[in-house]
Motif scaffolding. Structure first.
Motif, short mmCIF file in Angstrom:
data_model
loop_
_atom_site.label_atom_id
_atom_site.label_comp_id
_atom_site.label_asym_id
_atom_site.label_seq_id
_atom_site.Cartn_x
_atom_site.Cartn_y
_atom_site.Cartn_z
N ASP A 76 0.94 -1.32 -9.29
CA ASP A 76 0.35 -2.47 -8.81
C ASP A 76 -1.53 -2.24 -8.71
OD1 ASP A 76 0.03 -1.63 -6.42
OD2 ASP A 76 1.87 -2.90 -5.77
N GLU A 77 -1.66 -3.35 -8.38
CA GLU A 77 -3.28 -3.56 -8.07
C GLU A 77 -3.74 -2.57 -7.14
OE1 GLU A 77 -1.27 -6.63 -5.65
OE2 GLU A 77 -1.42 -5.85 -7.74
N SER A 78 -3.02 -2.39 -6.08
CA SER A 78 -3.08 -1.46 -4.82
C SER A 78 -2.92 0.03 -5.29
CB SER A 78 -2.29 -1.73 -3.58
OG SER A 78 -1.03 -1.51 -3.75
N TYR A 103 3.86 1.38 -6.27
CA TYR A 103 4.93 1.01 -7.40
C TYR A 103 5.81 0.22 -6.65
CZ TYR A 103 2.83 4.85 -10.06
OH TYR A 103 1.93 5.67 -10.85
N GLU A 123 10.47 -5.84 -8.72
CA GLU A 123 10.33 -7.00 -9.72
C GLU A 123 11.44 -6.29 -10.85
OE1 GLU A 123 10.08 -10.08 -12.36
OE2 GLU A 123 9.41 -9.97 -10.11
N ARG A 131 6.41 -2.81 -5.57
CA ARG A 131 6.33 -4.12 -5.84
C ARG A 131 6.90 -4.31 -7.26
NH1 ARG A 131 1.74 -4.51 -2.70
NH2 ARG A 131 1.91 -6.11 -0.69
N GLN A 132 6.36 -3.42 -8.31
CA GLN A 132 6.80 -3.49 -9.44
C GLN A 132 8.40 -2.89 -9.76
OE1 GLN A 132 3.91 -3.69 -9.13
NE2 GLN A 132 2.77 -4.22 -11.03
N THR A 173 3.99 1.69 -14.04
CA THR A 173 2.88 1.12 -14.06
C THR A 173 2.61 0.44 -12.43
OG1 THR A 173 3.16 0.22 -16.35
CG2 THR A 173 1.53 -1.02 -14.75
#
Length: 360
Positions: free
Chosen positions: A120-122, A125, A131, A127-128, A118
Motif C-alpha cells: 500500500d501507500e505506506s 502489505y 482486502e 491492508r492489501q 503489491t
C-alpha cells in the motif's frame, strides 16, 4: 505417558526456561516462556484453536467450510495444522515478508497460499492482504474468517488459560514482557495476571517502524511483531510501558540466544528478551517473564542466514562485537536505541493530536 486422540491436544503446557548467560548483575532474572513447544511451533496455536472451536460451537463454522485468514506467518501455520486435523480447507493470504519455511510448512499440511505482492501507500502489505480476504469471502457463507486482529476469542484464550498456566509454574514475578502483533496474547495475559499480581508491570514490545502504538509506519525487517495500524485486540489499559526495538537489537538477541543458550526462537522473542534486559537494568532484583512467541526454525533461511542479513543492510549483527555476545548485548540493553516509555505518554500524545485535528 498419555495417548492423545489428536495433535491439537498437545497445544499448551509450554515450559519456562531461566536464561543463564543473559544476566544483569543486580539480582534481576529473565525467564522465557517457550511457545515453540506447541505443535505448530508458536503461541498462535492457542488462539487459532480457540477461535476455531468457538466458531464451531456457535455454528459459524461447519464441516466442509473453508477457513480464510490474512497472516504474516505463525497463525497461518496454526490454521494449516488445525485444517489438517479437522478436515477444513484453509486459504492463507500472505505477503513477500512471509518466511519461506512458513509457507512450506503450511503447504505440507495442505493449506493453499494466496500471495499479495503489491504494497500500500505506506509500504506495508496488511491492508492489501485484508482486502484479498474480503474478496475471497464475498457472498460465500461457507467461508469463515477468524479475523485474528479483532476477534475477542484471541485475547480470551490467554486470559482464561495461558495466564493460569503461567501462574502454575511461576506464582510470583514482577514484569511481563511480550511482543505485539494482533495484541491478543499480551492483552489477555496482562488482564488476568494483573488481577492476580497487582504489582505486575507489563511491557509491550514492538518493532521500531511499526504503527501499532500510533507511531508513523516506516517498515522494519523483523517478523512476528508490528502492524501498519493499531490492532483491535490491543488493550492499552493493561499495558504499562512500550519498548520499540530496532531490527539489529532483536535479531542479534535471537541469534545469540540460539548460540549461547540453545534456545532457538524467533525475531520477536529476541526483541522481547532484549526489552526484558533493559527493564532488568533499571529495576534491580526484578523477576521478569518474557514470552518467546515462536520458533527460530521459521527464520533459518532469513535472519539466521548471514547472506540474508547483509543483503538487508543488517551486517552489523554479524560484524559488531557488541551484537554477538550475551554480555555485550546485556550491556547494550542498558541504553537501547529506543528506551521503554510509559503508555500514558502515548495516550497524552494521541489526545494532543486529536485536539489539534479538531481545532483544524
Amino acid at each position: 505417558m498419555a495417548i492423545h486422540d489428536s495433535v491439537l491436544e498437545l497445544i499448551g503446557g509450554t515450559p519456562i526456561v531461566r536464561l543463564r548467560n543473559f544476566t544483569v548483575h543486580n539480582g534481576g532474572q529473565v525467564l522465557v516462556k517457550v511457545e515453540s513447544a506447541n505443535p505448530g511451533r508458536s503461541i498462535k496455536d492457542r488462539a487459532a484453536h480457540f477461535m476455531i472451536e468457538q466458531a464451531e460451537s456457535s455454528g459459524r463454522l461447519r464441516p466442509g467450510d473453508t477457513i480464510v485468514e490474512s497472516t504474516s506467518g505463525n497463525l497461518g501455520k496454526s490454521l494449516a495444522l488445525i485444517g489438517a486435523a479437522k478436515g477444513y480447507r484453509v486459504i492463507l493470504v500472505v505477503d513477500p515478508k512471509t518466511p519461506v519455511s512458513v509457507l512450506r510448512y503450511a503447504k505440507a499440511l495442505g493449506a493453499e497460499i494466496e500471495l499479495v505482492d503489491t504494497p500500500d501507500e505506506s509500504g506495508g502489505y496488511q491492508r492489501q492482504r485484508l482486502e484479498r480476504v474480503r474478496q475471497l469471502r464475498a457472498g460465500d457463507p461457507r467461508v469463515f474468517w477468524p479475523d485474528q486482529y479483532r476477534n475477542p476469542d484471541n485475547p480470551r484464550i490467554h486470559a482464561e488459560h495461558t495466564a493460569g498456566e503461567v501462574l502454575s509454574d511461576l506464582p510470583a514475578f514482577d514484569a511481563l514482557v511480550a511482543s505485539v502483533s494482533t495484541g491478543g496474547h499480551i492483552s489477555g495475559l496482562s488482564r488476568m495476571l494483573k488481577g492476580k499480581l497487582p504489582g505486575l508491570t507489563t511491557i509491550a514490545v514492538d518493532a521500531a517502524g511499526s504503527a501499532a502504538f500510533g507511531f508513523p509506519f516506516r517498515g522494519y525487517a523483523m517478523r512476528g511483531l508490528g502492524l501498519a495500524w493499531k490492532p483491535g485486540n490491543l488493550d492499552l489499559s493493561v499495558v504499562d510501558r512500550v519498548h520499540l526495538v530496532d531490527d539489529h537489537e532483536g535479531i542479534a538477541t535471537s541469534r545469540a540466544l540460539a548460540r549461547r543458550e540453545g534456545v532457538l526462537v524467533g525475531e520477536s522473542a529476541g526483541a522481547a528478551v532484549f526489552a526484558a534486559l533493559h527493564h532488568a537494568h533499571h529495576n534491580p532484583g526484578s523477576r521478569i517473564l518474557a514470552v518467546a512467541a515462536d520458533d527460530g526454525a521459521n527464520y533459518l533461511g532469513e535472519s539466521f542466514d548471514d547472506d540474508w542479513l547483509r543483503e538487508r543492510g543488517l551486517a552489523a549483527v554479524l560484524d559488531d562485537a557488541a551484537l554477538r555476545e550475551p554480555d555485550r548485548l546485556v550491556e547494550l540493553a542498558r541504553c537501547p536505541a529506543h528506551p521503554a516509555v510509559p503508555v500514558e505518554s502515548l495516550r497524552a500524545e494521541e489526545d494532543r493530536d486529536d485536539g489539534l485535528n479538531h481545532a483544524a
